[in-house]
Design an enzyme around this catalytic site. Structure first.
Site: not given
Ligand code: NAP
Length: 290
Positions: A64, A100, A222, A15, A128-129, A125-126
């Site tokens: 958040k 986001d 990314y 940021s 935060g993002a 996925g489910a």
């Molecule tokens: P988070 O809240 O920790 O959620 C992680 C997600 O991944 C959950 O749905 C989790 O499933 C799943 N997961 C993790 N390991 C897994 C596995 N081995 N098999 C299947 N599912 C798995 O993370 P987040 O903040 O949402 O971020 C998720 C991704 O988005 C990250 O890679 C982050 O870098 C990216 N992101 C990008 C941006 C952007 O601006 N481009 C912004 C935010 C995030 P469970 O619920 O079953 O644990």
């Protein structure tokens, strides 16, 4: 105007680079600094920020969701998601937003030329993002958003938050993904699978074969710039997009909230992207709340 990004950790945050570049492009001499704020320190931070003339801040992990009950006002989209990433002081009131999801929708429009309206999307996925992106796709008029997650309860909880009732929970089994991909024009990866440092990867990519010609694959990750998912999708002739444009767009939208006026988004996005590409570093000035 004084701006910050708060979190713990916060040093990795892009940021300061993004906002520093955009502020410079606007000719504004406003500081944007990272600040370590630990879990539980938010009330102390809000008081400190007010006293020290901070007019807005971005929030990253772990704040958040914890910020919501501490703010004076919350934008309806952020309330639906249950998380804020942008907070502004407006007429003395802390007001929270979440940029986001809207950043992701803009990235889809700009990067893949895809409007979510009328489309069926498979969202993996489910967390935060995923919550922010799924609700924004739904609000943007997607016909259906299949939310597929390893932990089904989290997918169900996410879908219950959707006021438009277009998000539907599903499991993460390969057969399920394949069946859903057959009828979807867009696949969005919101899991951490494939992210640098994540020890896990998709077990197989067979579900990509089921996507129709012309479908898009959007990976929120990314780093790396091209995940294995995107590389496999490219090999199959699908259109692909990584998470960088979303990262940039959410920052542009946050700056619009801070300044309380519309900006030339393309110009801002270009300035921010160029700063990231040149490896710009604005990590000086890291502080701790006293
Ligand atoms: P988070 O809240 O920790 O959620 C992680 C997600 O991944 C959950 O749905 C989790 O499933 C799943 N997961 C993790 N390991 C897994 C596995 N081995 N098999 C299947 N599912 C798995 O993370 P987040 O903040 O949402 O971020 C998720 C991704 O988005 C990250 O890679 C982050 O870098 C990216 N992101 C990008 C941006 C952007 O601006 N481009 C912004 C935010 C995030 P469970 O619920 O079953 O644990």
């Amino acid at each position: 105007m004084k701006l910050q990004v708060i979190g713990d950790p916060v040093l990795h945050s892009k940021s300061p680079v993004l906002h520093g570049a955009m502020l410079a492009a606007l000719g504004l001499d406003a500081p944007y600094t990272p600040q370590v704020v630990r879990r539980g320190e938010l009330p102390q931070y809000l008081a400190w920020a007010r006293e020290n003339g901070v007019t807005g801040f971005n929030a990253t992990m772990p704040h958040k969701e914890d910020l919501l009950p501490l703010l004076d006002e919350i934008d309806p989209a952020a309330r639906a998601v249950g998380a804020v990433n942008t907070v502004c002081l407006r007429e003395g009131r802390w007001t929270g937003f979440n940029t986001d999801g809207a950043g992701a929708v803009e990235a889809l429009r700009d990067g893949l030329g895809m409007d979510p309206a009328g489309r069926t999307a498979v969202l993996l996925g489910a967390g935060g993002a995923a919550k922010a992106v799924a609700l924004s796709l739904s609000a943007a008029g997607a016909k259906r958003v299949w939310v597929c997650n390893r932990t089904m309860e989290r997918a169900e909880a996410l879908c219950r938050r959707d006021p438009c009732r277009r998000a539907m929970p599903m499991d993460f089994l390969p057969a399920t993904l394949t069946n859903l991909c057959r009828e979807s024009g867009l696949l969005v990866n919101c899991t951490s699978l494939g992210m640098a440092g994540c020890p896990h990867q998709f077990e197989d990519f067979g579900f990509l074969d089921a996507l129709p010609d012309g479908a898009g694959v959007f990976d929120l990750i990314y780093h790396p710039a091209e995940t294995e998912l995107l590389s496999q999708a490219k090999r199959r002739g699908l259109r692909t997009l990584n998470g960088l444009p979303m990262l940039v767009n959410q920052a542009v939208l946050a700056l619009e909230r801070f300044l309380n006026r519309p900006l030339d988004r393309r110009a801002m996005g270009s300035a921010a992207t160029a700063a990231l590409a040149s490896g710009g570093s604005q990590q000086r000035g890291v502080r701790h709340v006293k």
